[in-house]
Design a protein around this motif. Structure first.
Motif, PDB file in Angstrom:
ATOM      1  N   UNK A  80       0.847  -1.198   0.000  1.00 45.73           N
ATOM      2  CA  UNK A  80       0.000   0.000   0.000  1.00 45.73           C
ATOM      3  C   UNK A  80       0.879   1.244   0.000  1.00 45.73           C
ATOM      4  N   UNK A  81       0.392   2.273  -0.678  1.00 41.05           N
ATOM      5  CA  UNK A  81       1.021   3.599  -0.613  1.00 41.05           C
ATOM      6  C   UNK A  81      -0.025   4.581  -0.099  1.00 41.05           C
ATOM      7  N   UNK A  82       0.298   5.230   1.001  1.00 36.86           N
ATOM      8  CA  UNK A  82      -0.644   6.159   1.629  1.00 36.86           C
ATOM      9  C   UNK A  82      -0.143   7.589   1.504  1.00 36.86           C
ATOM     10  N   UNK A  83      -1.084   8.487   1.215  1.00 39.06           N
ATOM     11  CA  UNK A  83      -0.786   9.912   1.107  1.00 39.06           C
ATOM     12  C   UNK A  83      -1.311  10.630   2.348  1.00 39.06           C
ATOM     13  N   UNK A  84      -0.470  11.457   2.944  1.00 38.09           N
ATOM     14  CA  UNK A  84      -0.827  12.258   4.103  1.00 38.09           C
ATOM     15  C   UNK A  84      -0.644  13.735   3.766  1.00 38.09           C
ATOM     16  N   UNK A  85      -1.618  14.541   4.072  1.00 40.81           N
ATOM     17  CA  UNK A  85      -1.504  15.988   3.905  1.00 40.81           C
ATOM     18  C   UNK A  85      -1.398  16.611   5.287  1.00 40.81           C
ATOM     19  N   UNK A  86      -0.279  17.282   5.529  1.00 43.94           N
ATOM     20  CA  UNK A  86       0.004  17.861   6.836  1.00 43.94           C
ATOM     21  C   UNK A  86       0.127  19.373   6.689  1.00 43.94           C
ATOM     22  N   UNK A  87      -0.509  20.104   7.571  1.00 41.67           N
ATOM     23  CA  UNK A  87      -0.460  21.566   7.540  1.00 41.67           C
ATOM     24  C   UNK A  87       0.345  22.089   8.718  1.00 41.67           C
ATOM     25  N   UNK A  88       1.292  22.985   8.419  1.00 44.02           N
ATOM     26  CA  UNK A  88       2.103  23.625   9.451  1.00 44.02           C
ATOM     27  C   UNK A  88       1.629  25.065   9.612  1.00 44.02           C
ATOM     28  N   UNK A  89       1.294  25.445  10.821  1.00 44.71           N
ATOM     29  CA  UNK A  89       0.819  26.799  11.078  1.00 44.71           C
ATOM     30  C   UNK A  89       1.821  27.544  11.950  1.00 44.71           C
TER      31      UNK A  89
END
Length: 296
Positions: free
Chosen positions: A141-150
């Motif tokens: 499996x290949x998983x995509x994560x979207x992470x936001x830095x504030x």
């Protein structure tokens, strides 16, 4: 690591459990990283029932599951100015039994400090888990994560001292209970954005043989105060690209004043573009500023 910590924590209760898991305890009320790290740990405690109960070190594998690739921000430095910014992380995992399809069956986070459990002051993570997972075979499996830095005092990047090298922690669980955890899988550089203000090369047009004066101010973002401030004592290259060319050549290197101000002169010879180029460093991004000058 956290499998061992999770089992130990299960025997604790109330405030005692929270104290035992503080990351770090001395800073729990001083930065948002501690709370997010606790959420991360809690999200994986539930998986302990599915996993093998064998104790593992901070970096270790139980069984034949493997994390084969982790790509953070397309393998480029992640540059943050004074506004929230998102980046993607892709994690590829293989296991003969298949990958456990849980929101945190595959997970990844970035942390700043010297030790995940005892000295952590920055933490970036998507608490909802993967944005998507492609189970492209029965075993992978290949998983995509979207992470936001504030940035900002109430955000993830609450202090400018968090610039620089971050660690990537990754973990995954197989359908058969095998798991892998690695707090030091790789490093990622998160940098404060740099830019130039007031850049100018003039006068323009200018007569051949006359003096061109190039000025500007090098600045970089403060995550603590959400403003750009002058960046002093930095080496900046003055470069020139002749009209019709695609290549810049370095003419000289100058150093910014304590306030980030730069000023230098050259002799006009041919039409072309003048550029201030700042190469960046381990805490600060690259920056460029351009101005075309017509020589007559």
């Amino acid at each position: 690591m956290r499998i061992r910590a999770s089992l130990a924590a299960a025997a604790l209760s109330g405030a005692a459990a929270l104290t035992a898991l503080a990351v770090p305890a001395a800073h729990a009320g001083e930065n948002p990283a501690a709370a997010k790290a606790e959420q991360y740990k809690s999200a994986h405690q539930a998986l302990s029932k599915h996993r093998s109960l064998a104790a593992t070190p901070a970096t270790g594998t139980e069984g034949d599951i493997q994390v084969t690739k982790v790509t953070v921000n397309a393998n480029k430095d992640f540059v943050v100015g004074v506004s929230p910014k998102s980046f993607n992380v892709y994690v590829t995992v293989t296991d003969p039994s298949g990958i456990y399809q849980d929101p945190h069956g595959v997970d990844v986070a970035l942390w700043h400090g010297t030790d995940f459990d005892n000295d952590l002051d920055g933490f970036l993570w998507n608490e909802n888990g993967a944005t998507s997972c492609d189970y492209w075979s029965a075993t992978s499996a290949t998983c995509k994560f979207t992470i936001t830095a504030e940035p900002g005092q109430t955000g993830d990047l609450y202090d400018s001292s968090l610039n620089g090298r971050w660690n990537v922690t990754v973990q995954a669980t197989g359908n058969d209970g095998d798991f892998v955890e690695n707090d030091y899988y790789k490093n990622e550089w998160i940098k404060r954005a740099a830019s130039f203000s007031g850049f100018n090369a003039g006068p323009e047009p200018v007569s051949k043989g006359k003096t061109i004066t190039i000025t500007g101010t090098l600045k970089r973002a403060s995550w603590s105060y959400l403003k750009y401030y002058g960046y002093g004592s930095q080496s900046v290259q003055l470069q020139f690209k002749k009209a019709g060319s695609s290549t810049y050549s370095t003419v000289k290197t100058i150093k910014s004043s304590s306030s980030g101000y730069l000023k230098t002169t050259v002799t006009a010879s041919v039409d072309g573009t003048w550029r201030f180029h700042y190469a960046g460093n381990g805490a600060t991004s690259v920056a460029d500023a351009y101005d075309y000058v017509d020589v007559r």
